[in-house]
Structure formats: structure tokens, C-alpha cells
Design a protein around this motif. Structure first.
Motif, short mmCIF file in Angstrom:
data_model
loop_
_atom_site.label_atom_id
_atom_site.label_comp_id
_atom_site.label_asym_id
_atom_site.label_seq_id
_atom_site.Cartn_x
_atom_site.Cartn_y
_atom_site.Cartn_z
N PRO A 1 8.58 -9.70 -1.05
CA PRO A 1 7.22 -10.10 -0.64
C PRO A 1 6.15 -9.13 -1.15
CG PRO A 1 8.74 -10.30 1.20
CD PRO A 1 9.50 -9.63 0.10
N ALA A 2 6.45 -7.85 -1.18
CA ALA A 2 5.52 -6.84 -1.69
C ALA A 2 6.36 -5.70 -2.26
CB ALA A 2 4.62 -6.33 -0.57
N LYS A 3 5.68 -4.69 -2.78
CA LYS A 3 6.48 -3.57 -3.30
C LYS A 3 7.19 -2.87 -2.14
CE LYS A 3 2.52 -0.44 -3.40
NZ LYS A 3 1.60 0.26 -4.28
N VAL A 4 8.36 -2.33 -2.42
CA VAL A 4 9.13 -1.61 -1.40
C VAL A 4 9.45 -0.23 -1.96
CG1 VAL A 4 11.33 -1.52 -0.16
CG2 VAL A 4 10.11 -3.68 -0.35
N ARG A 5 9.00 0.80 -1.23
CA ARG A 5 9.25 2.17 -1.67
C ARG A 5 10.42 2.74 -0.88
NH1 ARG A 5 7.12 0.42 -5.38
NH2 ARG A 5 5.05 0.92 -6.18
N LEU A 6 11.40 3.28 -1.61
CA LEU A 6 12.59 3.84 -0.99
C LEU A 6 12.59 5.35 -1.19
CD1 LEU A 6 15.08 1.26 -2.54
CD2 LEU A 6 14.24 1.24 -0.20
N ASP B 1 8.83 2.61 2.74
CA ASP B 1 9.18 1.38 3.47
C ASP B 1 10.56 1.48 4.11
OD1 ASP B 1 6.97 -0.79 2.56
OD2 ASP B 1 7.41 0.58 0.92
N ILE B 2 11.53 1.96 3.31
CA ILE B 2 12.87 2.20 3.86
C ILE B 2 13.30 3.58 3.38
CG2 ILE B 2 15.25 1.39 4.05
CD1 ILE B 2 14.35 -1.35 3.10
N ALA B 3 13.75 4.42 4.29
CA ALA B 3 14.09 5.78 3.86
C ALA B 3 15.28 6.32 4.64
CB ALA B 3 12.89 6.69 4.05
N ILE C 1 18.31 6.30 9.28
CA ILE C 1 17.46 5.44 8.46
C ILE C 1 16.15 5.18 9.21
CG2 ILE C 1 17.20 3.14 7.41
CD1 ILE C 1 20.19 3.15 6.88
N VAL C 2 15.05 5.39 8.51
CA VAL C 2 13.73 5.12 9.09
C VAL C 2 13.02 4.06 8.23
CG1 VAL C 2 13.44 7.37 10.21
CG2 VAL C 2 12.72 7.09 7.84
N VAL C 3 12.13 3.29 8.83
CA VAL C 3 11.49 2.19 8.10
C VAL C 3 9.99 2.09 8.42
CG1 VAL C 3 13.62 0.81 8.07
CG2 VAL C 3 11.95 0.45 9.88
N GLY C 4 9.29 1.39 7.56
CA GLY C 4 7.93 0.94 7.89
C GLY C 4 6.81 1.87 7.47
N PHE D 1 3.26 5.90 9.40
CA PHE D 1 4.47 6.72 9.44
C PHE D 1 5.70 5.83 9.62
CE2 PHE D 1 1.88 10.46 11.00
CZ PHE D 1 2.08 11.20 9.86
N SER D 2 6.80 6.24 9.04
CA SER D 2 8.06 5.53 9.25
C SER D 2 8.53 5.74 10.69
CB SER D 2 9.15 6.08 8.33
OG SER D 2 8.69 6.19 7.02
N LYS D 3 9.36 4.81 11.15
CA LYS D 3 9.93 4.94 12.49
C LYS D 3 11.44 4.75 12.43
CE LYS D 3 7.59 3.15 15.86
NZ LYS D 3 7.15 4.41 16.46
#
Ligand code: SF4
Ligand code: SF4
Length: 356
Positions: free
Chosen positions: A161-166, A182-184, A259-262, A274-276
Motif C-alpha cells: 500500500p505504501a513504502k515500508v521501511r525495515l 514500519d517494521i523493526a 519486533i516493533v512496528v508502526g 515512534f514504533s511500538k
């Protein structure tokens, strides 16, 4: 009169010295850009000048041979200019459209993977891991390689849907961009450090070591000419180990990753986030970390299936609610999540309490 530039080894040289001439000429005057395919885009300037960019992924451990190989290509097609993005994608830029296809062919022939432009994943930014850093609780390059192998098609062709940064950081010092991706993956120690009292007096300054602890868990132990740690105050950050190596924090059986996201940096549509915490812990399972990789793929695919076009992962979760994110992804909500979802109110909604 301007002074001659002072030669110094402090800090990087000014970036303008390294801009391709077409970029320097049109600096700040770029009108728009277009994606040509998954790994190529064109920027058009007010003046009508164009610059074509071909993006490739970089390997996890970059040898001087590989860098020389990339520079050969840059010499041949880009007048010697090359660019590493902040997530270690490598970009070859040329103002000459006729060079674009031969450049792409040469990159492919030399074994590089072209992609990462548009609504897809890019190269993964990560830290040093067991290869190089003393604090690491996981192998950054190994885990990221396993991740990228599994997600390869989301770099080269498939759209999201959009860019995703890992991102991945191999300890909570967090040299990677984990908090705003986005996902880390963030690696964690989980045990109080073990002190080798015999070595402390030869290798450590007691005041420095005591001062290194952010939670004041460390105090002097004069009887042993060493230090002691109050277990219940320790948050396993590893700061003490950094200044005093006989305080060993690594624990091969208990170290692992969360794993944190968002998270996101950009302020397009919504502000930076910030990721959660999504998944509190996985044990290290080298060499391929199958459970971590499967969990990341699951989050990515649930997001791809459910988010609206242009919606970043964090924006999607905020629209549907975190409770629904946990339901859709099948991730269990556990006691480890509570701090993140009740106290970090600036990154969660501020009005209603999290309902679980
Ligand atoms: S994140 Fe931690 S372990 Fe990894 S490179 Fe940075 S300080 Fe070292
Ligand atoms: S690991 Fe961190 S919190 Fe624990 S004793 Fe060392 S510095 Fe303090």
C-alpha cells in the motif's frame, strides 16, 4: 575575503563536493519525480534537466572488493558519482537517458538486485551485530539476510500500500532506525550481568562504572574492591559492560529479539511516529531465524491485505486500532506490552484507555 578551507579529520567533508553536476546545477529546483519501474526513477528540474536514478540493494557485509566493483560501474555510466541512501541502498545517477538501460544490464550482469523504489521495501538498515560490536545480542547481518531472502519480491516487484521501511538494531543502544521504521527488530539482553570480580580492579574505574548505570543499580563493593548490582533495578541495557568488560551481559541462552512496528520519520499526511512493541521476544535461532522471519512476513502481508493505498503501516494501525492489529495478525497481547500501550501516550491515542 573567504578563508581557505581548513583541512581537518574531524567530521565529514561538505556533501556539496560530491554532488553530480546536474544535481548541483539544479539544487533546490526540482519540480517533480516519476517512477519508471521498481528500481528506476527520473527527477525533472525546473530547467528541464533530468536525472535518472537506478537503485540497488547493498550486501549485508560490504567488502572493499564490492565497493570497488560498484565504483567501476559508477565510473563507466555515472561520471564516477555514486550515492548510498540512509538505508544503504546504492543509487547510480545519470543525466543521460541513453545510459540507463546499459547501466541496468551491467548491474544485473554483475549480480546486483535492482529495486526498492516506490511502494515496496528498501534495503534494510541495520547495525553491526556479533560481527563487530561488543554489545550485540543478535547477529544483525545474518538475521537481515534471512529476512531479505524471504521478502525479496517485495523489493524487486510486488507493490505494497505504501513504502515500508525495515530496520534492525542488535541491542537497545539502537544504532539502527528501529524507533522510526514500519517494521523493526530490536535485540534484547534479558539477564543481569555477571561480574568477574578478579578482573574489575585491573580493567575498570569504579566511579565510571557506577556512573554508567542509568538506573543506579550499580554501587561500589569495597570489601571485594569491586562493584555490586542490585538485580531488581537492572534493565539489562549493557551500559556497564561497555565501560567495564568484566561485567558480562551476553547470555547465549537468554538473548534474543523483539519486533516493533508502526514507526516513521516522514510527516506526509501524518506526523512522525515512534514504533511500538508488537512481539516481545524470540530466542536467537541462527543461522536463519525462521520464527522471526515468519513473524515479519506475517505482519507485512496482513498490512498489505488490509491497508488503504498510501497508508503507512503505523497509519493503518491507528485507523483500525491496536486491538484489531493484534487480532488480524494473530499476535498475542501479553503483559510485556502493557508499558508501551498505557504509558507511551504521545504515540498512542491520548483519550480512551487501551481496551484489551
Ligand atoms: S545496536 Fe548495540 S550492539 Fe548493535 S552496533 Fe549499536 S551498540 Fe552495538
Ligand atoms: S545492564 Fe544497565 S541497568 Fe543493568 S547494571 Fe548494567 S548499566 Fe545498570
Amino acid at each position: 575575503m573567504a578563508l581557505p578551507q581548513r583541512q581537518t579529520d574531524i567530521g565529514p567533508p561538505h556533501y556539496k563536493q560530491f554532488l553530480p553536476p546536474v544535481i548541483e546545477k539544479n539544487y533546490g529546483q526540482w519540480k517533480y519525480h516519476e517512477r519508471i519501474d521498481a528500481g528506476t526513477m527520473v527527477h525533472v528540474a525546473e530547467s528541464g534537466d533530468k536525472v535518472y536514478t537506478v537503485r540497488v540493494a547493498s550486501p549485508r557485509l560490504l567488502s572493499t572488493d564490492t565497493i570497488r566493483d560498484m565504483l567501476d560501474v559508477a565510473d563507466k555510466y555515472c561520471d564516477g558519482y555514486i550515492r548510498f541512501t540512509s538505508r544503504n541502498n546504492v543509487e547510480f545517477m545519470t543525466a543521460d537517458e541513453s545510459k540507463v538501460e546499459p547501466l541496468k544490464k551491467e548491474l544485473k550482469d554483475r549480480g546486483y538486485t535492482i529495486g526498492g523504489i516506490g511502494p515496496r521495501i528498501t534495503n534494510v538498515v541495520h547495525t553491526q551485530g556479533w560481527v563487530h560490536c561488543h554489545s550485540a545480542c543478535t547477529d544483525a547481518s545474518g538475521l537481515v539476510k534471512a529476512m531479505m531472502d524471504e521478502l525479496y519480491e517485495y523489493f524487486t516487484e510486488k507493490e505494497l500500500p505504501a513504502k515500508v521501511r525495515l530496520a534492525l538494531a542488535c541491542c537497545v543502544n539502537m544504532c539502527g532506525a528501529v524507533h522510526c521504521s514500519d517494521i523493526a527488530v530490536v535485540a534484547v539482553h534479558r539477564k543481569v550481568p555477571v561480574i568477574d570480580h578478579d578482573k574489575i580492579k585491573d580493567m575498570c574505574e569504579i566511579p565510571t562504572t557506577v556512573a554508567a548505570c542509568p538506573t543506579r543499580a550499580i554501587s561500589p563493593d569495597p570489601a571485594k574492591k569491586s562493584i555490586k548490582i542490585k538485580d531488581e533495578k537492572c534493565m539489562y541495557c549493557g551500559n556497564c559492560f561497555t565501560v567495564c568488560p568484566p561485567i558480562e551481559i551476553h547470555n547465549p541462552e537468554h538473548d534474543g529479539v523483539a519486533i516493533v512496528v508502526g514507526g516513521k520519520i516522514g510527516s506526509l499526511r501524518t506526523g512522525p511516529k515512534f514504533s511500538k512493541l508488537a512481539i516481545p521476544f524470540f530466542y536467537n535461532e541462527p543461522p536463519r531465524w525462521p520464527k522471526v522471519v515468519a513473524a515479519i512476513k506475517n505482519i507485512l502481508e496482513v498490512y498489505a491485505k488490509n491497508a488503504r493505498k498510501h497508508e503507512r503501516l503505523g497509519e493503518w494501525v491507528e485507523r483500525i486500532g491496536w486491538e484489531r492489529f493484534f487480532k488480524l495478525t494473530g499476535i498475542e497481547f501479553t503483559y510485556q506490552h502493557i508499558d508501551d500501550f498505557t504509558f507511551m501516550r504521545d504515540t498512542l491515542r491520548t483519550s480512551a484507555a487501551f481496551k484489551w
